[in-house]
Design an enzyme around this catalytic site. Structure first.
Site, PDB file in Angstrom:
ATOM      1  N   GLU A  52     -36.711 -27.148  28.386  1.00  0.00           N
ATOM      2  CA  GLU A  52     -36.728 -27.665  27.012  1.00  0.00           C
ATOM      3  C   GLU A  52     -36.319 -26.612  25.988  1.00  0.00           C
ATOM      4  O   GLU A  52     -35.570 -26.906  25.044  1.00  0.00           O
ATOM      5  CB  GLU A  52     -38.122 -28.214  26.671  1.00  0.00           C
ATOM      6  N   HIS A 108     -50.657 -34.912  27.771  1.00  0.00           N
ATOM      7  CA  HIS A 108     -49.621 -35.928  27.555  1.00  0.00           C
ATOM      8  C   HIS A 108     -50.026 -36.963  26.509  1.00  0.00           C
ATOM      9  O   HIS A 108     -49.512 -38.072  26.514  1.00  0.00           O
ATOM     10  CB  HIS A 108     -49.321 -36.660  28.866  1.00  0.00           C
TER      11      HIS A 108
END
Lengths: 346, 327
Positions: free
Chosen positions: B61, B130
């Site tokens: 990322e 998450h």
């Protein structure tokens, strides 16, 4: 760029000297792998019944790595891994009951229903998780090893990650510091060929991951990780190297997952031929047949292990089902060690 | 006459329209091409635009966000997809230290027209790592614009505005509501960044929310109507810049404000809205501004935690009644 999806690769067979291992070790390997396989099959069933929710990544196909780990390192050594972790947690000795209850989100789970499938932890079993962010555990495992060196022990940390994580910058930073400071860490990449749906050939120019170690002069090896003997032997070598203070060691475990990345992934990016090929290497089946054909143990002994595991997993499911969900107020526990922390509750 | 499409399709249509218009627009991220998107937002885009413009990345990322920044500085208009904003935490260096700073550091020599997008917020029992909302983190940073919406009409119009915007824009979507359907017109349109929408007009209380929590608020507003309470519901759509005028105008009419916000309470979107409303509508308030945030904790996995953690219609109704001083 899109290209032909990965063809079945030939894993590098090493000479497994089965005769040099006791029957008890062979049966231990089989038991560890069979436990994981059955646990995961029941996990999938419970997921389809919506008793397990959220993201769920099973270990089916990769069991030989857990088996080798059990016999090659000490109980006191640390292990940290990613979210495909049920099998590793079981192999560290966390009970089937405690793991299954965690998957069900129950208060009797190994982290009281707080972690679910991706986040098991156990200080008692030196299992440091259970990390849900790809590659994050690579520096963490390096830090666990730093602490062992700092304290002057001869313990090590096995830092596990998938092939997808090998492309994260955290790996390169960690490898460099671990080499520079000669930290007692075994980096263990579980190369199952796919970072979620992306084959390893599509993520990098370097497909043989062990070669990454060369950039840091780190001793590095590929291993046929469909074979518990090869896994065990490579870890024995790596652990010996680490414990004598020589620094980190990098093992590329070539393995395969028979299921999708997670339960919601049908795995359509792989060919049937590829899957069929890898099924011929199934570590649970090949280990069982090797035990029998080489007369290491007899069919009755194998069957009694299977019977024991079936009962154990049935019991784990029952235990998980009958346990209670944690009380909602539990949200306000374990965010801080400070017991009277003033949460905002307006 | 419009068409009914899902949120994922709306975002896809917006991206495709801009990619057809401008060859410098491309999409990059994990699983966006061959897999058709982890949540199928980019389904079919590889087939239409080819691998040079719909680019699969490794799991890296920080790296691909930075590649986006560099490409934007050098004349392209990247759309960087994060599988979830939880994973974009690794990329915050590039978003906060570079995308947001390029224009100011270079005294205008370089701009950074980039879109970072992906789902934000909780999505069921996904546990601590998450389940986080990042609107308040990003909106805190000057240099970034932050859009957060789930209505398909808004999403299509806002992603188009984000792509043609010369400043970096973070677009916050919802994993759980990618299937949410809504009407979009046949003709092309843009939704301006920085404008809230009044969803329901009302007289007794103003409710301000955004993203997935809008669905919670809509349910609450319907319930309240049954009890004769008329709530005005405002969808922020853009978090930064905040459309405070629309909120203040409404509060001057209703004299009461509830903010429903899927952020943790400390330094949240609700904190900022509350501050600005007390500053610009102090004399109009008949009750303290009241907010409903997620719990001031990480979110554990068990269903009992999820239920306790999130705002829900009952919590909203209770808050409305408290500012109306009714039982």
């Amino acid at each position: 760029m899109p290209e032909v999806l990965s063809k079945p690769k030939t894993t590098k067979k090493q000479d497994s000297k089965s005769n040099s291992y006791d029957k008890s070790i062979w049966l231990q390997w089989f038991e560890v792998m069979y436990r994981i396989r059955k646990f995961e099959e029941r996990t999938l069933m419970a997921y389809s019944q919506q008793k397990i929710r959220g993201f769920c990544h099973v270990y089916i196909g990769q069991e030989a790595i857990a088996a080798g780990l059990v016999t090659a390192i000490r109980k006191e050594d640390a292990v940290v891994t990613a979210y495909r972790q049920h099998g590793i947690a079981l192999s560290r000795g966390i009970s089937s009951r405690s793991c299954m209850a965690e998957l069900f989100g129950k208060e009797t789970g190994c982290v009281k229903g707080k972690g679910g499938s991706m986040h098991f932890f156990s200080a008692e079993h030196r299992f440091f998780g259970g990390n849900g962010i790809v590659g994050a555990q690579i520096p963490i495992g390096t830090g666990i090893a730093f602490a062992e060196q700092y304290k002057g022990t001869d313990l090590l940390c096995v830092t596990m990650f998938g092939d997808g994580a090998a492309r994260q910058g955290a790996l390169y930073e960690s490898f460099n510091m671990a080499m520079n400071w000669k930290l007692p860490v075994i980096y263990l990449v579980e190369n199952n060929g796919y970072a979620m749906g992306t084959s390893i050939e599509r993520t990098s120019n370097v497909h043989e991951l062990y070669k990454i170690g060369a950039a840091f002069d780190m001793p590095s090896k590929p291993v046929d990780a469909m074979d518990p003997v090869a896994v065990h032997e490579s870890l024995i070598e790596a652990a010996k190297y680490c414990r004598q203070g020589s620094g980190p060691f990098f093992l590329e475990m070539n393995t395969y997952r028979y299921r999708g990345h997670s339960v919601s992934d049908p795995g359509n990016y792989r060919s049937k031929d590829e899957l069929e090929y890898y099924k011929t290497l199934d570590p649970v089946i090949t280990t069982e047949s090797r035990i029998l054909t080489e007369n290491i143990a007899n069919a009755m002994e194998i069957q009694s292990i299977k019977d024991k595991i079936h009962l154990e997993i049935d019991d784990a499911i029952k235990f998980a089902e009958e346990s209670a969900y944690p009380a909602p107020e539990g949200l306000y526990e374990d965010n801080y060690v400070q017991q009277d922390y003033p949460y905002i509750k307006d | 006459m419009g068409r009914i499409i899902a949120l994922r399709e709306a975002i896809r249509e917006g991206m495709c329209e801009e990619m057809r218009r401008d060859p410098n627009v491309f999409l990059m991220g994990e699983e966006v091409a061959l897999y058709n998107g982890a949540y199928k937002v980019s389904k079919g885009m590889l087939a239409e635009f080819g691998p040079n413009r719909v680019v699969d990345t490794p799991i890296a990322e920080l790296g691909f966000a930075g590649i986006g920044v560099g490409a934007a500085m050098n004349g392209l208009r990247p759309i960087i997809e994060f599988m979830t904003w939880n994973f974009a935490v690794l990329a915050f260096d590039q978003i906060v230290n570079n995308a947001a700073k390029t224009l100011t550091q270079s005294a205008g020599e370089f701009k950074c027209p980039i879109v970072f997008r992906g789902p934000s917020g909780s999505a069921g029992q996904l546990a601590q790592q998450h389940s986080q909302s990042f609107e308040s983190w990003l909106a805190n940073c000057p240099g970034l614009k932050v859009v957060s919406c789930v209505d398909p009409y808004d999403a299509k119009g806002l992603i188009k505005s984000a792509i043609i915007d010369d400043d970096p824009v973070c677009m916050m979507e919802s994993e759980m509501l990618y299937g949410l359907e809504g009407e979009v017109p046949e003709h092309e349109y843009y939704v301006p960044i920085g404008k809230a929408a009044v969803r329901t007009e009302g007289t007794d209380v103003t409710i301000v929310s955004y993203n997935k929590m809008m669905e919670v608020c809509k349910a609450a507003v319907l319930e309240l109507a049954k009890e004769g309470i008329s709530a005005e519901l405002i969808d922020l759509r853009t978090i930064r810049p905040l459309d405070i005028d629309t909120i203040v105008q409404s509060v001057k009419k209703t004299n009461r404000l509830i903010v429903v916000d899927e952020s943790w309470p400390f330094a949240s979107i609700s904190s900022e809205v509350s501050y600005q409303v007390q500053k610009y509508a102090f004399d109009y308030l008949d009750a303290p501004v009241t907010r409903i945030n997620t719990a001031d904790t990480s979110l554990g996995y068990a269903p009992t935690f999820v239920q306790e953690f999130l705002p829900n219609p009952d919590k909203v109704i209770k808050a409305v009644k408290s500012v109306l001083y009714v039982k």
